[in-house]
Motif scaffolding. Structure first.
Motif, PDB file in Angstrom:
ATOM      1  N   LEU A  93       0.856  -1.183   0.000  1.00 40.86           N
ATOM      2  CA  LEU A  93       0.000   0.000   0.000  1.00 40.86           C
ATOM      3  C   LEU A  93       0.891   1.232   0.000  1.00 40.86           C
ATOM      4  O   LEU A  93       1.909   1.266   0.706  1.00 40.86           O
ATOM      5  N   LEU A  94       0.506   2.217  -0.811  1.00 41.56           N
ATOM      6  CA  LEU A  94       1.257   3.475  -0.860  1.00 41.56           C
ATOM      7  C   LEU A  94       0.333   4.623  -0.470  1.00 41.56           C
ATOM      8  O   LEU A  94      -0.872   4.567  -0.706  1.00 41.56           O
ATOM      9  N   VAL A  95       0.920   5.660   0.114  1.00 44.62           N
ATOM     10  CA  VAL A  95       0.175   6.897   0.364  1.00 44.62           C
ATOM     11  C   VAL A  95       0.959   8.055  -0.251  1.00 44.62           C
ATOM     12  O   VAL A  95       2.188   8.000  -0.345  1.00 44.62           O
ATOM     13  N   PRO A  96       0.258   9.103  -0.685  1.00 45.28           N
ATOM     14  CA  PRO A  96       0.965  10.256  -1.238  1.00 45.28           C
ATOM     15  C   PRO A  96       1.482  11.176  -0.137  1.00 45.28           C
ATOM     16  O   PRO A  96       0.860  11.303   0.924  1.00 45.28           O
ATOM     17  N   GLY A  97       2.621  11.823  -0.415  1.00 43.25           N
ATOM     18  CA  GLY A  97       3.129  12.859   0.474  1.00 43.25           C
ATOM     19  C   GLY A  97       2.931  14.228  -0.151  1.00 43.25           C
ATOM     20  O   GLY A  97       2.396  14.349  -1.262  1.00 43.25           O
ATOM     21  N   ASN A  98       3.365  15.248   0.539  1.00 44.76           N
ATOM     22  CA  ASN A  98       3.218  16.619   0.027  1.00 44.76           C
ATOM     23  C   ASN A  98       3.953  16.812  -1.293  1.00 44.76           C
ATOM     24  O   ASN A  98       3.491  17.556  -2.157  1.00 44.76           O
ATOM     25  N   HIS A  99       5.081  16.104  -1.485  1.00 43.09           N
ATOM     26  CA  HIS A  99       5.837  16.245  -2.736  1.00 43.09           C
ATOM     27  C   HIS A  99       5.155  15.536  -3.904  1.00 43.09           C
ATOM     28  O   HIS A  99       5.568  15.725  -5.055  1.00 43.09           O
ATOM     29  N   ASP A 100       4.142  14.737  -3.606  1.00 43.89           N
ATOM     30  CA  ASP A 100       3.400  14.039  -4.664  1.00 43.89           C
ATOM     31  C   ASP A 100       2.178  14.832  -5.118  1.00 43.89           C
ATOM     32  O   ASP A 100       1.376  14.326  -5.909  1.00 43.89           O
ATOM     33  N   LEU A 148      -3.915   6.980   4.138  1.00 38.82           N
ATOM     34  CA  LEU A 148      -4.569   8.273   3.950  1.00 38.82           C
ATOM     35  C   LEU A 148      -3.622   9.311   3.357  1.00 38.82           C
ATOM     36  O   LEU A 148      -2.413   9.292   3.599  1.00 38.82           O
ATOM     37  N   GLU A 149      -4.213  10.234   2.614  1.00 34.17           N
ATOM     38  CA  GLU A 149      -3.489  11.328   1.963  1.00 34.17           C
ATOM     39  C   GLU A 149      -2.764  12.219   2.970  1.00 34.17           C
ATOM     40  O   GLU A 149      -2.977  12.115   4.182  1.00 34.17           O
ATOM     41  N   PHE A 150      -1.927  13.109   2.467  1.00 38.00           N
ATOM     42  CA  PHE A 150      -1.197  14.089   3.284  1.00 38.00           C
ATOM     43  C   PHE A 150      -2.182  15.055   3.939  1.00 38.00           C
ATOM     44  O   PHE A 150      -3.010  15.658   3.267  1.00 38.00           O
ATOM     45  N   GLY A 151      -2.109  15.185   5.280  1.00 39.54           N
ATOM     46  CA  GLY A 151      -3.034  16.082   5.971  1.00 39.54           C
ATOM     47  C   GLY A 151      -4.465  15.797   5.574  1.00 39.54           C
ATOM     48  O   GLY A 151      -5.140  16.640   4.977  1.00 39.54           O
ATOM     49  N   PRO A 152      -4.985  14.597   5.871  1.00 38.19           N
ATOM     50  CA  PRO A 152      -6.261  14.164   5.298  1.00 38.19           C
ATOM     51  C   PRO A 152      -7.403  15.153   5.551  1.00 38.19           C
ATOM     52  O   PRO A 152      -7.489  15.758   6.622  1.00 38.19           O
ATOM     53  N   ARG A 153      -8.268  15.283   4.551  1.00 37.75           N
ATOM     54  CA  ARG A 153      -9.459  16.127   4.665  1.00 37.75           C
ATOM     55  C   ARG A 153     -10.464  15.477   5.615  1.00 37.75           C
ATOM     56  O   ARG A 153     -10.427  14.269   5.844  1.00 37.75           O
ATOM     57  N   ASP A 154     -11.371  16.283   6.139  1.00 32.85           N
ATOM     58  CA  ASP A 154     -12.347  15.775   7.100  1.00 32.85           C
ATOM     59  C   ASP A 154     -13.158  14.614   6.525  1.00 32.85           C
ATOM     60  O   ASP A 154     -13.409  13.617   7.209  1.00 32.85           O
ATOM     61  N   LYS A 155     -13.561  14.727   5.252  1.00 30.01           N
ATOM     62  CA  LYS A 155     -14.386  13.659   4.665  1.00 30.01           C
ATOM     63  C   LYS A 155     -13.589  12.361   4.526  1.00 30.01           C
ATOM     64  O   LYS A 155     -14.174  11.265   4.559  1.00 30.01           O
ATOM     65  N   VAL A 156     -12.293  12.477   4.396  1.00 32.03           N
ATOM     66  CA  VAL A 156     -11.432  11.291   4.317  1.00 32.03           C
ATOM     67  C   VAL A 156     -11.345  10.617   5.684  1.00 32.03           C
ATOM     68  O   VAL A 156     -11.387   9.387   5.798  1.00 32.03           O
ATOM     69  N   VAL A 157     -11.243  11.432   6.738  1.00 35.66           N
ATOM     70  CA  VAL A 157     -11.207  10.880   8.099  1.00 35.66           C
ATOM     71  C   VAL A 157     -12.536  10.182   8.418  1.00 35.66           C
ATOM     72  O   VAL A 157     -12.545   9.102   9.022  1.00 35.66           O
ATOM     73  N   ASP A 158     -13.640  10.770   7.990  1.00 32.93           N
ATOM     74  CA  ASP A 158     -14.957  10.142   8.194  1.00 32.93           C
ATOM     75  C   ASP A 158     -14.998   8.771   7.511  1.00 32.93           C
ATOM     76  O   ASP A 158     -15.493   7.784   8.088  1.00 32.93           O
TER      77      ASP A 158
END
Length: 328
Positions: A93-100, A148-158
């Motif tokens: 599994l991969l997640v994106p960082g800010n540089h992505d 989860l994405e970088f600094g996940p959005r609220d809807k992503v946390v939900d």
């Protein structure tokens, strides 16, 4: 985390996997390899594929900043290296960082070429691989890895809360690029704030009002809104942070479960600044036959070196048997 001098052991002193153990691998920020040293990235994944049986490697987790500049040549290098795992059939599994994300990887938007190069099943939105989960069964035990994405959005946390609730018998792991800092504490914007460099809230996704309106959740926010709310959570893993690139924290949640949170990052710019974009160090997490003892060791397949400092080679005891399904 302490700043430590370079230390390594010869290959002969490499820890041998104990009978009955199994392991998984963390790939910290590969951004400088994708940009300038693709051979180092390839050395990492080829070693994992070669060691799969000897070390009983069950899955691999990439901690984000796959690329340095979110440009096609770097994504091509990254996919080529990760394809080694795909062809070997090793779950990952991969997640994106800010540089992505954003223009030239500066996180001025959440636009990324991530999903053009990596298709992940169980994505929050079909075709958008930035937020996805992976389920792996190891013997009797079941694991749910939420990426989860970088600094996940609220809807992503939900969404993440919904996913964890759906799999009550799975041990849960959170992977996101920015969670812990090198002071052995979680990123906490309304606490230490800017004293902890590189908080997601300080990037354009947090400073641009239109983007910030969707929410930017750092480590402390994710702890409060997600990790502490589900007994299944056992680990969180992240990269992102420079300084010495290492941090560990065990926290007990109000529900009674203990969560082991780890920052591990060996990219270029981390102290000590190793050659070849960070030297290809990765983290091996080895679950012992008792299901409760977990050995952590950091290794570079590129240099064939194991690190021996106490914050890079240590053992933790977990509050449950990782060789059985989760039972609260």
């Amino acid at each position: 985390a302490r700043q430590t001098a370079w230390a390594s052991t010869p290959a002969l002193a490499a820890p041998r996997p104990a009978p009955g153990s199994w392991s998984f691998v963390l790939l910290p920020d590969t951004q400088c390899y994708s940009e300038s040293y693709p051979d180092v990235f390839m050395a990492q994944t080829e070693w994992i594929a070669r060691q799969r049986q000897a070390r009983n490697i069950q899955f691999v987790l990439h901690l984000g900043d796959i690329t340095n500049n979110n440009v096609h040549p770097e994504w091509i290098n990254a996919r080529r290296a990760m394809d080694v795992l795909r062809q070997a059939g090793i779950p990952h599994l991969l997640v994106p960082g800010n540089h992505d994300m954003g223009t030239w990887g500066n996180a001025d938007s959440r636009e990324s070429f991530f999903s053009d190069y990596f298709i992940q099943r169980n994505a929050r939105v079909g075709g958008e691989s930035e937020n996805a989960f992976l389920r792996v069964t190891v013997g009797e035990a079941k694991f749910l890895i939420v990426g989860l994405e970088f600094g996940p959005r609220d809807k992503v946390v939900d969404w993440a809360n919904e996913i964890v609730a759906k799999y009550p018998d799975h041990h849960a792991i959170l992977v996101t690029h920015a969670y812990m800092y090198s002071d052995d504490q979680r990123f906490h914007w309304t606490g230490p704030g800017k004293a902890q460099s590189w908080n997601p809230n300080a990037y354009p996704v947090g400073t641009n009002p239109a983007l910030a309106a969707e929410g930017v959740n750092d480590g402390e926010a994710l702890w409060q809104k997600l990790v502490s709310r589900h007994r299944q959570f056992l680990f969180t893993f992240n990269g992102h942070v420079l300084n010495d690139g290492i941090g560990t924290l065990e926290s007990k949640a109000p529900l009674g479960h203990s969560v082991h949170q780890m920052l591990v990052n060996y990219q270029c710019g981390v102290t000590p600044d190793r050659k070849k974009g960070g030297g290809g160090f990765l983290r091996l997490v080895e679950v012992q036959a008792d299901g409760r003892t977990v050995n952590i060791s950091d290794y570079s397949p590129y240099y064939d070196q194991w690190l021996t400092e106490p914050d890079r080679k240590f053992t933790i005891a977990v509050d449950r048997d990782l060789n059985k399904p989760f039972a609260p």
